[in-house]
Design a protein around this motif. Sequence first.
Motif, mmCIF file in Angstrom:
data_model
loop_
_atom_site.group_PDB
_atom_site.id
_atom_site.type_symbol
_atom_site.label_atom_id
_atom_site.label_comp_id
_atom_site.label_asym_id
_atom_site.label_seq_id
_atom_site.Cartn_x
_atom_site.Cartn_y
_atom_site.Cartn_z
ATOM 1 N N SER A 232 0.845 -1.203 0.000
ATOM 2 C CA SER A 232 0.000 0.000 0.000
ATOM 3 C C SER A 232 0.882 1.256 0.000
ATOM 4 O O SER A 232 0.581 2.232 -0.692
ATOM 5 N N LEU A 233 1.997 1.206 0.741
ATOM 6 C CA LEU A 233 2.934 2.339 0.716
ATOM 7 C C LEU A 233 3.533 2.518 -0.689
ATOM 8 O O LEU A 233 3.637 3.644 -1.191
ATOM 9 N N ALA A 234 3.918 1.397 -1.311
ATOM 10 C CA ALA A 234 4.501 1.467 -2.661
ATOM 11 C C ALA A 234 3.493 2.083 -3.631
ATOM 12 O O ALA A 234 3.849 2.914 -4.466
ATOM 13 N N GLY A 235 2.236 1.693 -3.485
ATOM 14 C CA GLY A 235 1.195 2.247 -4.347
ATOM 15 C C GLY A 235 1.036 3.743 -4.118
ATOM 16 O O GLY A 235 0.996 4.541 -5.064
ATOM 17 N N GLU A 236 0.988 4.099 -2.841
ATOM 18 C CA GLU A 236 0.811 5.504 -2.474
ATOM 19 C C GLU A 236 1.935 6.374 -3.038
ATOM 20 O O GLU A 236 1.708 7.499 -3.498
ATOM 21 N N TYR A 237 3.167 5.843 -2.985
ATOM 22 C CA TYR A 237 4.330 6.628 -3.421
ATOM 23 C C TYR A 237 4.736 6.338 -4.878
ATOM 24 O O TYR A 237 5.794 6.784 -5.322
ATOM 25 N N HIS A 238 3.909 5.570 -5.586
ATOM 26 C CA HIS A 238 4.182 5.243 -7.003
ATOM 27 C C HIS A 238 5.546 4.587 -7.181
ATOM 28 O O HIS A 238 6.329 4.954 -8.058
ATOM 29 N N LEU A 239 5.826 3.624 -6.319
ATOM 30 C CA LEU A 239 7.089 2.902 -6.405
ATOM 31 C C LEU A 239 6.879 1.522 -7.025
ATOM 32 O O LEU A 239 5.831 0.895 -6.821
ATOM 33 N N LEU A 240 7.873 1.042 -7.768
ATOM 34 C CA LEU A 240 7.872 -0.328 -8.258
ATOM 35 C C LEU A 240 7.967 -1.257 -7.051
ATOM 36 O O LEU A 240 8.502 -0.874 -5.999
ATOM 37 N N VAL A 241 7.472 -2.481 -7.224
ATOM 38 C CA VAL A 241 7.487 -3.466 -6.138
ATOM 39 C C VAL A 241 8.481 -4.574 -6.469
ATOM 40 O O VAL A 241 8.482 -5.088 -7.587
ATOM 41 N N THR A 242 9.339 -4.914 -5.504
ATOM 42 C CA THR A 242 10.241 -6.050 -5.697
ATOM 43 C C THR A 242 10.147 -6.975 -4.480
ATOM 44 O O THR A 242 9.502 -6.651 -3.475
ATOM 45 N N GLY A 243 10.856 -8.103 -4.580
ATOM 46 C CA GLY A 243 10.874 -9.027 -3.454
ATOM 47 C C GLY A 243 11.972 -10.039 -3.614
ATOM 48 O O GLY A 243 12.379 -10.362 -4.738
ATOM 49 N N GLY A 244 12.482 -10.519 -2.500
ATOM 50 C CA GLY A 244 13.526 -11.533 -2.557
ATOM 51 C C GLY A 244 13.828 -12.080 -1.179
ATOM 52 O O GLY A 244 13.372 -11.557 -0.161
ATOM 53 N N SER A 245 14.639 -13.141 -1.160
ATOM 54 C CA SER A 245 14.840 -13.890 0.079
ATOM 55 C C SER A 245 15.969 -13.342 0.950
ATOM 56 O O SER A 245 15.960 -13.511 2.153
ATOM 57 N N ASP A 246 16.985 -12.705 0.330
ATOM 58 C CA ASP A 246 18.237 -12.366 1.022
ATOM 59 C C ASP A 246 19.019 -13.637 1.349
ATOM 60 O O ASP A 246 19.634 -13.753 2.409
ATOM 61 N N PHE A 247 18.978 -14.557 0.408
ATOM 62 C CA PHE A 247 19.716 -15.824 0.532
ATOM 63 C C PHE A 247 21.208 -15.556 0.726
ATOM 64 O O PHE A 247 21.790 -14.740 0.016
ATOM 65 N N HIS A 248 21.811 -16.244 1.734
ATOM 66 C CA HIS A 248 23.253 -16.148 1.986
ATOM 67 C C HIS A 248 23.886 -17.540 2.123
ATOM 68 O O HIS A 248 24.998 -17.649 2.642
#
Length: 282
Positions: A232-248
């Motif tokens: 909802s914040l990304a939508g409000e601020y017109h930001l692209l959405v990403t995601g990932g695990s932070d695999f190490h």
Amino acid sequence: MNNEWIDLHVHTTASDGTVPPREIVKLAADIGLKAIAITDHDTTLGCAEAMAAAPAGLEVVPGIEISTRYHTAVHILGYYIDSSNAQLRQALDWVLNDRDRRNRLICDTMHADGLPVNYEQLKQRFGQVIGRPHFARLCVEFGLAQDVQDAFRRFVGKDCRYYSPRNFLTIEQSIALIRGAGGIPVLAHPFQYRLDDGALRELIEHCIDSGLRGMECFYSGYTEEQSRYLLSLAGEYHLLVTGGSDFHGENKSWIQLGTGTGSLQVPAALLAALREVHEAGI
Ligand code: AMP
Ligand code: ZN
Ligand code: FE
Ligand code: FE
């Protein structure tokens, strides 16, 4: 239909992961991911190997995760960066040189305590970007600590004996460098900064003023409710959405590639949106 998954936050042996780039792409293909982004700390050195080794059907996005200092530590991800960009290389060299300076101080202290550490050998063993996770691992190997977490608590955490501060790029610098290298800057793991809604919005607005384009809304351990709030914040601020695990790999053994702590699912459609912005050069 939404059954194609990706992982846009992956560390390799080029920074503090334990799995080499060529093996990570194999692993990604084996578990059926459509794309991964290589996002090592302050280096792009793992990208070329991963891209060269990528099997058909797996996209490898050249990326980075730059550590910055704001009121707290803030990480900025960059996607589709041109790692040959001169300004970016110069800045990353500055970061790496400062890391070397700091690491040599830590080695000196360990050496003074009678521990057999040699910085050049450490680099041969672990790669160019040596960090506290590696020193933590040494503490375990020397029998000083039970595990990496224990070592962070007692030896390499802030103000511990084997801690020494290093210098950071700012948020503004990092975002400008990523954009200058043709990449898309994204605010990493927004809940890791432990900010309340007001402070998080302040951070996001500061990043946007600096040229931020996206926000990581799906991340290992984030609940559905947390991701919904970030979306909802990304939508409000017109930001692209990403995601990932932070695999190490073994350095964060509780995190799996793609699925994170078990329930992570990052839709492949998110990358299409990112790629579109990248290709349009906007
Ligand atoms: P450095 O940049 O060398 O000072 O090391 C910082 C890195 O250590 C961060 O990127 C974290 O991934 C890692 N780190 C910090 N605290 C912990 C912890 N308690 N356990 C494991 N890794 C940690
Ligand atoms: Zn890391
Ligand atoms: Fe991070
Ligand atoms: Fe990370």
